[in-house]
Design a protein around this motif. Structure first.
Motif, PDB file in Angstrom:
ATOM      1  N   GLY A 137       0.797  -1.225   0.000  1.00  0.00           N
ATOM      2  CA  GLY A 137       0.000   0.000   0.000  1.00  0.00           C
ATOM      3  C   GLY A 137       0.829   1.274   0.000  1.00  0.00           C
ATOM      4  N   LEU A 138       2.003   1.240   0.678  1.00  0.00           N
ATOM      5  CA  LEU A 138       2.830   2.455   0.743  1.00  0.00           C
ATOM      6  C   LEU A 138       3.349   2.837  -0.642  1.00  0.00           C
ATOM      7  CD1 LEU A 138       4.840   1.795   4.037  1.00  0.00           C
ATOM      8  CD2 LEU A 138       3.345   3.761   3.585  1.00  0.00           C
ATOM      9  N   LYS A 139       3.754   1.831  -1.370  1.00  0.00           N
ATOM     10  CA  LYS A 139       4.271   2.051  -2.728  1.00  0.00           C
ATOM     11  C   LYS A 139       3.157   2.642  -3.607  1.00  0.00           C
ATOM     12  CE  LYS A 139       5.058  -1.880  -4.841  1.00  0.00           C
ATOM     13  NZ  LYS A 139       3.903  -1.972  -5.688  1.00  0.00           N
ATOM     14  N   ASP A 140       1.958   2.074  -3.495  1.00  0.00           N
ATOM     15  CA  ASP A 140       0.837   2.570  -4.304  1.00  0.00           C
ATOM     16  C   ASP A 140       0.428   3.979  -3.894  1.00  0.00           C
ATOM     17  OD1 ASP A 140       0.779   0.313  -5.844  1.00  0.00           O
ATOM     18  OD2 ASP A 140      -0.781  -0.696  -4.676  1.00  0.00           O
ATOM     19  N   LEU A 141       0.518   4.224  -2.602  1.00  0.00           N
ATOM     20  CA  LEU A 141       0.178   5.567  -2.125  1.00  0.00           C
ATOM     21  C   LEU A 141       1.138   6.605  -2.727  1.00  0.00           C
ATOM     22  CD1 LEU A 141      -1.838   6.142   0.617  1.00  0.00           C
ATOM     23  CD2 LEU A 141       0.249   7.363   1.140  1.00  0.00           C
ATOM     24  N   ASP A 142       2.421   6.246  -2.746  1.00  0.00           N
ATOM     25  CA  ASP A 142       3.415   7.153  -3.340  1.00  0.00           C
ATOM     26  C   ASP A 142       3.138   7.370  -4.814  1.00  0.00           C
ATOM     27  OD1 ASP A 142       4.855   7.785  -1.158  1.00  0.00           O
ATOM     28  OD2 ASP A 142       6.408   6.247  -1.441  1.00  0.00           O
ATOM     29  N   ALA A 143       2.748   6.279  -5.489  1.00  0.00           N
ATOM     30  CA  ALA A 143       2.528   6.364  -6.939  1.00  0.00           C
ATOM     31  C   ALA A 143       1.122   6.852  -7.266  1.00  0.00           C
ATOM     32  CB  ALA A 143       2.787   4.998  -7.571  1.00  0.00           C
ATOM     33  N   ARG A 144       0.313   7.116  -6.237  1.00  0.00           N
ATOM     34  CA  ARG A 144      -1.072   7.577  -6.447  1.00  0.00           C
ATOM     35  C   ARG A 144      -1.882   6.576  -7.279  1.00  0.00           C
ATOM     36  NH1 ARG A 144       0.206  10.683  -2.864  1.00  0.00           N
ATOM     37  NH2 ARG A 144      -0.040  12.929  -2.882  1.00  0.00           N
ATOM     38  N   VAL A 145      -1.747   5.306  -6.915  1.00  0.00           N
ATOM     39  CA  VAL A 145      -2.460   4.257  -7.650  1.00  0.00           C
ATOM     40  C   VAL A 145      -3.451   3.567  -6.735  1.00  0.00           C
ATOM     41  CG1 VAL A 145      -2.220   2.001  -8.764  1.00  0.00           C
ATOM     42  CG2 VAL A 145      -0.587   3.801  -9.259  1.00  0.00           C
ATOM     43  N   LEU A 146      -4.671   3.381  -7.206  1.00  0.00           N
ATOM     44  CA  LEU A 146      -5.645   2.605  -6.465  1.00  0.00           C
ATOM     45  C   LEU A 146      -5.663   1.201  -7.063  1.00  0.00           C
ATOM     46  CD1 LEU A 146      -7.768   3.401  -4.178  1.00  0.00           C
ATOM     47  CD2 LEU A 146      -9.427   2.823  -5.930  1.00  0.00           C
ATOM     48  N   ARG A 147      -5.292   0.210  -6.240  1.00  0.00           N
ATOM     49  CA  ARG A 147      -5.137  -1.149  -6.732  1.00  0.00           C
ATOM     50  C   ARG A 147      -5.835  -2.113  -5.770  1.00  0.00           C
ATOM     51  NH1 ARG A 147      -0.455  -2.378  -9.501  1.00  0.00           N
ATOM     52  NH2 ARG A 147       0.626  -0.708  -8.417  1.00  0.00           N
ATOM     53  N   THR A 148      -6.545  -3.068  -6.300  1.00  0.00           N
ATOM     54  CA  THR A 148      -7.181  -4.044  -5.404  1.00  0.00           C
ATOM     55  C   THR A 148      -6.107  -4.925  -4.783  1.00  0.00           C
ATOM     56  OG1 THR A 148      -7.481  -5.626  -7.196  1.00  0.00           O
ATOM     57  CG2 THR A 148      -9.381  -4.229  -6.663  1.00  0.00           C
ATOM     58  N   ILE A 149      -6.417  -5.451  -3.624  1.00  0.00           N
ATOM     59  CA  ILE A 149      -5.537  -6.444  -3.011  1.00  0.00           C
ATOM     60  C   ILE A 149      -5.922  -7.763  -3.668  1.00  0.00           C
ATOM     61  CG2 ILE A 149      -4.953  -7.640  -0.868  1.00  0.00           C
ATOM     62  CD1 ILE A 149      -5.820  -5.014   0.575  1.00  0.00           C
ATOM     63  N   GLY A 150      -4.988  -8.348  -4.382  1.00  0.00           N
ATOM     64  CA  GLY A 150      -5.321  -9.573  -5.113  1.00  0.00           C
ATOM     65  C   GLY A 150      -5.944  -9.238  -6.462  1.00  0.00           C
ATOM     66  N   GLU A 151      -6.386 -10.269  -7.129  1.00  0.00           N
ATOM     67  CA  GLU A 151      -6.850 -10.175  -8.510  1.00  0.00           C
ATOM     68  C   GLU A 151      -8.163  -9.382  -8.587  1.00  0.00           C
ATOM     69  OE1 GLU A 151      -7.565 -10.550 -12.160  1.00  0.00           O
ATOM     70  OE2 GLU A 151      -8.924 -11.895 -11.079  1.00  0.00           O
ATOM     71  N   PRO A 152      -8.192  -8.310  -9.376  1.00  0.00           N
ATOM     72  CA  PRO A 152      -9.370  -7.432  -9.326  1.00  0.00           C
ATOM     73  C   PRO A 152     -10.695  -8.103  -9.706  1.00  0.00           C
ATOM     74  CG  PRO A 152      -7.831  -6.707 -11.047  1.00  0.00           C
ATOM     75  CD  PRO A 152      -7.136  -7.751 -10.261  1.00  0.00           C
ATOM     76  N   VAL A 153     -10.668  -8.961 -10.724  1.00  0.00           N
ATOM     77  CA  VAL A 153     -11.936  -9.606 -11.121  1.00  0.00           C
ATOM     78  C   VAL A 153     -12.505 -10.392  -9.932  1.00  0.00           C
ATOM     79  CG1 VAL A 153     -12.962 -11.391 -12.587  1.00  0.00           C
ATOM     80  CG2 VAL A 153     -11.422  -9.692 -13.588  1.00  0.00           C
ATOM     81  N   THR A 154     -11.628 -11.131  -9.274  1.00  0.00           N
ATOM     82  CA  THR A 154     -12.060 -11.923  -8.113  1.00  0.00           C
ATOM     83  C   THR A 154     -12.619 -11.029  -7.013  1.00  0.00           C
ATOM     84  OG1 THR A 154     -10.171 -13.339  -8.566  1.00  0.00           O
ATOM     85  CG2 THR A 154     -11.293 -13.689  -6.465  1.00  0.00           C
ATOM     86  N   ARG A 155     -11.904  -9.955  -6.729  1.00  0.00           N
ATOM     87  CA  ARG A 155     -12.321  -9.089  -5.623  1.00  0.00           C
ATOM     88  C   ARG A 155     -13.621  -8.359  -5.937  1.00  0.00           C
ATOM     89  NH1 ARG A 155      -9.007  -8.270  -1.518  1.00  0.00           N
ATOM     90  NH2 ARG A 155     -10.982  -8.552  -0.467  1.00  0.00           N
TER      91      ARG A 155
END
Ligand code: ATP
Ligand code: MG
Length: 420
Positions: free
Chosen positions: A152-170
C-alpha cells in the motif's frame, strides 16, 4: 503473492498530534492489556496523504467480549460479525474491530459472494481481506510504525488505487467495491490501475447482484464526498453509470445541448459548495443528477409546461430510478419537488404575492438549494436568487410529503420504501 513479512517503517509524515486522543488512549489501553492494536483503513490512508481523517478505526487482536470487558463505554453491534463501538461524551464513536480472517473463495478458486465473514484472523489476514492496498495500512501510534502487508505504501506514493489480489475476483466477491474504487480514486485523485479498470468494465453488470441499499448509499457518498463531478465522470467512463443510473447515462450520450458539461458544472458546484460539510438534503443532491435531463425534457415538450405537467414529467423521469434503487420516500419527494419547483420559480413573475405563494410550498427551501447550485453552475442572475432567498423563511404549508411520489400505485404502495 504472499510477502514473507510486512514492511514496517517510521519514515512517514504522520505526527502524533494528528491522531485522535481517544483513539490513541484506546490503543494504549489495549496494548496494556496485552493485545495488539492499530489504527487502520481510511484514517491511515488520509493521514499519510496529509488529510484530516473522517474517523479513526481501530483493529485489534482482542475479541469483542474482551473489548467490552476493558472499556465501560463499549457497545457491541452486528450479528454476523460482532464489532465494538466505543462511545465518547461528545457523541464521537470509535469503531474497534477484531482482526478478521480472509474471505474464502469458492471451489476451484472461483470467486463467490461473501456470505460469512465471521472468522477471526491475524493482522495479515485482516489486511489482505480489505479492498484496496492503500486502505489496508496499519499504524501503531506507540511505536510510530506504519505496517504494510500489501504494497500500500508504494501505491500511495505512486497515487495508484489497486485491489488487493486479482481485481476480477475481488469485484465478484463484492461488486460494491467497484463503486468504492471510483469514490476513492475521485476523492484522493488516484488512478485506478489498468487491470482494475479492465476488471470494472468486464464485471460492471455484477452490480445488479449487490444489495440495493448499499448501492444507494454509495451514490449518496459520491455526491457528498467533495468529488462528485469526478466520480460521476469516472462512473460514466467505466460503464458503471449505465448500470446504476441508465437514464442519466443514456442522456449523457444523446442529450441535445452539451449534456456532460451541464452535469459536470452542476456537480462541480456541489463539490465546491458543500465538500461534505454543509447540511443539504439527499433529495437536493440527487436532483442535480436529474435536473439537466428534466430541463431538456421541458424544452422538448413546451405544452407540458404547467405545474401539473411539470410534476408528471418529473415523476416519469425519476420514478424508475426511485423504484430500482428503493429510494426512501422522503428523498424522492424532495427530488421531484425540487425539479418541479424550478419551473414554478421561473414562472412566478415579479409580483411579491405570487412569489410568496411559491415560497409557501413545503419543499421550497430545498428547491432554493437547487436554484443556488444552478445559479452558480448555469451563470443565472444572482440578484434574482437573492430575492428568492429572502423568502426562505416564509411560513409554509405543513406536510412536506403531501404530494410525494406514488409510483402510480397510490399512497403507501410501490417499491421505493427501504426494505430490510
Ligand atoms: P472513508 O474515509 O470514506 O470512511 P474508509 O477507507 O474509512 O473511507 P470505510 O467504508 O469507512 O472506508 O471502511 C473502512 C475500511 O474497511 C476500508 O478502508 C477498508 O479497509 C475496509 N473495507 C470497507 N468496505 C470494504 C469492502 N467492501 N471490502 C473490503 N474491505 C472493505
Ligand atoms: Mg471510514
Amino acid at each position: 503473492m504472499a510477502l514473507p513479512s510486512p514492511v514496517r517503517t517510521t519514515q512517514h509524515n504522520i505526527s502524533l498530534a494528528d491522531i485522535d486522543d481517544d483513539a490513541y488512549r484506546v490503543i494504549r489501553r489495549l496494548h496494556q492489556c496485552g493485545f495488539e492494536a492499530f489504527l487502520v483503513g481510511g484514517s491511515v490512508r488520509d493521514l499519510l496523504l496529509g488529510k484530516r481523517p473522517k474517523d479513526f478505526d481501530i483493529v485489534t487482536g482482542a475479541r469483542p467480549n474482551d473489548v467490552r470487558r476493558i472499556f465501560r463505554n463499549c457497545r457491541l453491534i452486528g450479528r454476523r460479525f460482532r464489532l465494538a463501538h466505543l462511545l465518547f461524551a461528545n457523541g464521537k464513536v470509535l469503531e474497534c474491530a477484531t482482526f478478521r480472517a480472509e474471505p474464502f473463495g469458492g471451489e476451484d478458486g472461483e470467486a463467490v459472494l461473501i456470505t460469512d465473514d465471521n472468522e477471526f484472523g491475524t493482522p495479515e489476514t485482516d489486511a489482505r481481506r480489505r479492498d484496496f492496498t492503500v486502505n489496508a495500512l496499519f499504524y501503531d501510534p506507540q511505536t510510530a510504525e506504519v505496517i504494510d502487508w500489501v504494497g500500500g505504501l508504494k501505491d500511495l506514493d505512486a497515487r495508484v488505487l489497486r485491489t488487493i489480489g486479482e481485481p476480477v475476483t475481488r469485484f465478484r466477491e463484492d461488486p460494491v467495491r467497484m463503486l468504492r474504487a471510483v469514490k476513492f480514486a475521485a476523492r484522493v485523485g488516484f488512478h485506478i490501475d489498468e487491470p482494475g479498470r479492465a476488471a470494472i468494465r468486464q464485471e460492471r453488470k455484477q452490480l445488479k447482484k449487490a444489495a440495493i441499499p448499499r448501492l444507494y448509499e454509495e451514490i449518496l457518498r459520491m455526491l457528498w464526498g467533495g468529488a462528485a463531478a469526478r466520480s460521476f465522470e469516472l462512473m460514466d467512463e467505466l460503464g458503471l453509470l449505465e448500470i446504476l443510473l441508465p437514464e442519466v447515462s443514456a442522456w449523457l450520450s444523446r442529450g441535445s445541448r452539451d449534456p456532460a458539461e451541464t452535469l459536470r458544472a452542476l456537480l462541480a458546484t456541489v463539490d465546491a459548495k458543500f465538500q461534505g460539510r454543509q447540511q443539504i438534503e439527499n433529495g437536493v443532491l440527487l436532483s442535480t443528477l436529474f435536473w439537466p435531463i428534466f430541463q431538456d425534457l421541458m424544452h422538448d415538450r413546451p405544452r407540458a409546461v404547467d405545474s401539473s405537467g411539470a410534476r408528471k414529467l418529473a415523476e416519469e423521469l425519476v420514478g424508475p430510478a426511485a423504484i430500482r434503487l428503493r429510494m426512501p420516500r422522503k428523498d424522492v419527494g424532495i427530488l421531484i419537488a425540487c425539479l418541479e419547483q424550478q419551473l414554478r420559480i421561473a414562472q412566478a413573475g415579479p409580483k411579491r404575492t405570487a412569489r410568496i405563494q411559491v415560497a409557501r410550498h413545503a419543499a421550497f427551501p430545498d428547491a432554493l438549494d437547487l436554484l443556488a447550485l444552478r445559479t452558480e453552475a448555469e451563470g443565472l442572475d444572482e440578484d434574482a436568487l437573492a430575492e428568492w432567498e429572502s423568502l426562505r423563511d416564509v411560513p409554509r404549508h405543513a406536510e412536506p410529503d403531501e404530494e410525494s411520489f406514488t409510483g402510480g400505485r397510490g399512497r403507501g404502495g410501490g417499491g421505493r420504501r427501504r426494505r430490510r
